[in-house]
Scaffold this active site. Structure first.
Site, PDB file in Angstrom:
ATOM      1  N   LYS A  20       0.826  -1.216   0.000  1.00 19.63           N
ATOM      2  CA  LYS A  20       0.000   0.000   0.000  1.00 19.63           C
ATOM      3  C   LYS A  20       0.855   1.260   0.000  1.00 19.63           C
ATOM      4  O   LYS A  20       0.612   2.179  -0.774  1.00 19.63           O
ATOM      5  CB  LYS A  20      -0.927   0.023   1.234  1.00 19.63           C
ATOM      6  CG  LYS A  20      -1.918  -1.116   1.289  1.00 19.63           C
ATOM      7  CD  LYS A  20      -2.887  -0.962   2.459  1.00 19.63           C
ATOM      8  CE  LYS A  20      -2.246  -1.024   3.826  1.00 19.63           C
ATOM      9  NZ  LYS A  20      -1.647  -2.320   4.172  1.00 19.63           N
ATOM     10  N   ARG A  95      -9.783   1.624   8.082  1.00 19.88           N
ATOM     11  CA  ARG A  95      -9.369   0.270   8.425  1.00 19.88           C
ATOM     12  C   ARG A  95     -10.412  -0.444   9.271  1.00 19.88           C
ATOM     13  O   ARG A  95     -10.197  -1.571   9.681  1.00 19.88           O
ATOM     14  CB  ARG A  95      -8.088   0.358   9.224  1.00 19.88           C
ATOM     15  CG  ARG A  95      -6.973  -0.549   8.702  1.00 19.88           C
ATOM     16  CD  ARG A  95      -5.769  -0.011   9.302  1.00 19.88           C
ATOM     17  NE  ARG A  95      -4.586  -0.732   9.391  1.00 19.88           N
ATOM     18  CZ  ARG A  95      -3.433  -0.242   8.938  1.00 19.88           C
ATOM     19  NH1 ARG A  95      -3.396   0.877   8.249  1.00 19.88           N
ATOM     20  NH2 ARG A  95      -2.331  -0.885   9.157  1.00 19.88           N
ATOM     21  N   ARG A 134      11.637  -5.927   4.885  1.00 21.06           N
ATOM     22  CA  ARG A 134      11.292  -4.524   4.603  1.00 21.06           C
ATOM     23  C   ARG A 134      12.188  -3.549   5.375  1.00 21.06           C
ATOM     24  O   ARG A 134      12.409  -3.687   6.571  1.00 21.06           O
ATOM     25  CB  ARG A 134       9.831  -4.310   4.987  1.00 21.06           C
ATOM     26  CG  ARG A 134       9.359  -2.884   4.885  1.00 21.06           C
ATOM     27  CD  ARG A 134       7.907  -2.819   4.615  1.00 21.06           C
ATOM     28  NE  ARG A 134       7.092  -2.918   5.812  1.00 21.06           N
ATOM     29  CZ  ARG A 134       5.785  -2.678   5.824  1.00 21.06           C
ATOM     30  NH1 ARG A 134       5.164  -2.357   4.701  1.00 21.06           N
ATOM     31  NH2 ARG A 134       5.103  -2.795   6.928  1.00 21.06           N
ATOM     32  N   ARG A 167      10.804  -1.761  10.893  1.00 13.86           N
ATOM     33  CA  ARG A 167       9.759  -1.462  11.865  1.00 13.86           C
ATOM     34  C   ARG A 167       9.689  -2.556  12.928  1.00 13.86           C
ATOM     35  O   ARG A 167       9.712  -3.739  12.587  1.00 13.86           O
ATOM     36  CB  ARG A 167       8.408  -1.375  11.145  1.00 13.86           C
ATOM     37  CG  ARG A 167       8.153  -0.054  10.494  1.00 13.86           C
ATOM     38  CD  ARG A 167       6.953  -0.077   9.585  1.00 13.86           C
ATOM     39  NE  ARG A 167       5.725  -0.576  10.195  1.00 13.86           N
ATOM     40  CZ  ARG A 167       4.532  -0.506   9.606  1.00 13.86           C
ATOM     41  NH1 ARG A 167       4.420   0.047   8.402  1.00 13.86           N
ATOM     42  NH2 ARG A 167       3.462  -0.979  10.192  1.00 13.86           N
ATOM     43  N   ARG A 178      -1.165  -8.353  13.526  1.00  9.85           N
ATOM     44  CA  ARG A 178      -1.674  -7.383  12.531  1.00  9.85           C
ATOM     45  C   ARG A 178      -2.514  -8.094  11.468  1.00  9.85           C
ATOM     46  O   ARG A 178      -3.513  -7.566  11.009  1.00  9.85           O
ATOM     47  CB  ARG A 178      -0.511  -6.599  11.897  1.00  9.85           C
ATOM     48  CG  ARG A 178       0.092  -5.573  12.875  1.00  9.85           C
ATOM     49  CD  ARG A 178       1.459  -5.087  12.442  1.00  9.85           C
ATOM     50  NE  ARG A 178       1.451  -4.395  11.190  1.00  9.85           N
ATOM     51  CZ  ARG A 178       2.467  -4.381  10.331  1.00  9.85           C
ATOM     52  NH1 ARG A 178       3.588  -5.031  10.615  1.00  9.85           N
ATOM     53  NH2 ARG A 178       2.381  -3.726   9.206  1.00  9.85           N
TER      54      ARG A 178
END
Ligand code: AMP
Length: 226
Positions: A20, A95, A134, A167, A178
């Site tokens: 996203k 969300r 990431r 992160r 999540r």
């Protein structure tokens, strides 16, 4: 407020790791509209230790969602800023169903609407692979992957030279929560936009350029020449 016929609002929905953030930044820049990323806004608030950030941190650390009232107020305030006059791509918001309904109400009052909601999906093993590798820029939030999209210089952002970091909530344990939260609370948002007749489902497992192209095509088809 009169509807600005040139403005366009696009919502980007998808599980953690769907791409996203990467796609929203590219699409926003191509369309000349704002990129509003609720996660980035919360991380900035946490880094600046604002009251909003202090409140949000506990939720982010656990992989839970920040309460709707805080999130909706933050995003609606951002949408009112001058940089959003041409429209915006909303990345990671709404969300929950309550957030989607609040956005819908606010937009209705302003005579505007969500023109397109794009659901980016990818297989779970690919999502986990992306989260584990990431790296993000502390300054401009550009995203990299250590294997499929590495920076030219390890640890340094190609775009601005900023420091890259991983992160804490991308750790396997928090990422797992999540995903659960996504299925419980965000999946209904997909149904909401499907019922509104504005949803497009795109395969986010393809290459970065291919996905950007598909999103731009979808938005242009829905909104005409922007
Ligand atoms: P993201 O960068 O979009 O993955 O968001 C990181 C974290 O920020 C999430 O796990 C939530 O704790 C919080 N967050 C971001 N967007 C929202 C939202 N729309 N509603 C509630 N919490 C959010």
């Amino acid at each position: 407020m009169e509807r600005d016929t040139k403005s366009v609002h696009v919502v980007l929905i998808g599980p953690p790791g769907a791409g996203k953030g990467t796609q929203a930044a590219r699409v926003a820049s191509r369309l000349g509209i704002a990129h509003i990323a609720s996660g980035d806004m919360f991380r900035e608030a946490v880094a600046n230790r604002t009251p909003q950030g202090v409140q949000a941190k506990a939720y982010i650390d656990r992989g839970e969602l920040v309460p709707d009232d805080v999130t909706v107020a933050m995003v609606m305030e951002r949408l009112e800023q001058p940089g959003c006059r041409e429209g915006a791509i909303l990345d990671g918001f709404p969300r929950t169903l309550a957030q989607a309904q609040a956005l819908d109400r606010a937009f209705r009052e302003q005579g505007t609407r969500v023109e397109r909601a794009i659901y980016l999906c990818a297989p779970t093993d690919e999502l986990l692979r992306r989260l584990a590798g990431r790296w993000l820029c502390r300054s401009c939030q550009a995203a990299y992957h250590e294997v499929s999209n590495p920076p030219k210089v390890t640890g340094q952002c190609d775009r601005c030279g900023g420091e890259l970091y991983q992160r804490d909530d991308d750790s396997r344990e928090v990422a797992q929560r999540r995903f659960e939260v996504y299925l419980e609370q965000t999946a209904p948002v997909i149904d909401f936009y499907r019922a509104e007749g504005v949803l497009d489902e795109l395969d986010g497992a393809r290459g970065i350029d291919e996905v950007t192209h598909a999103i731009l095509q979808t938005v242009r088809r829905a909104c005409g020449s922007i």
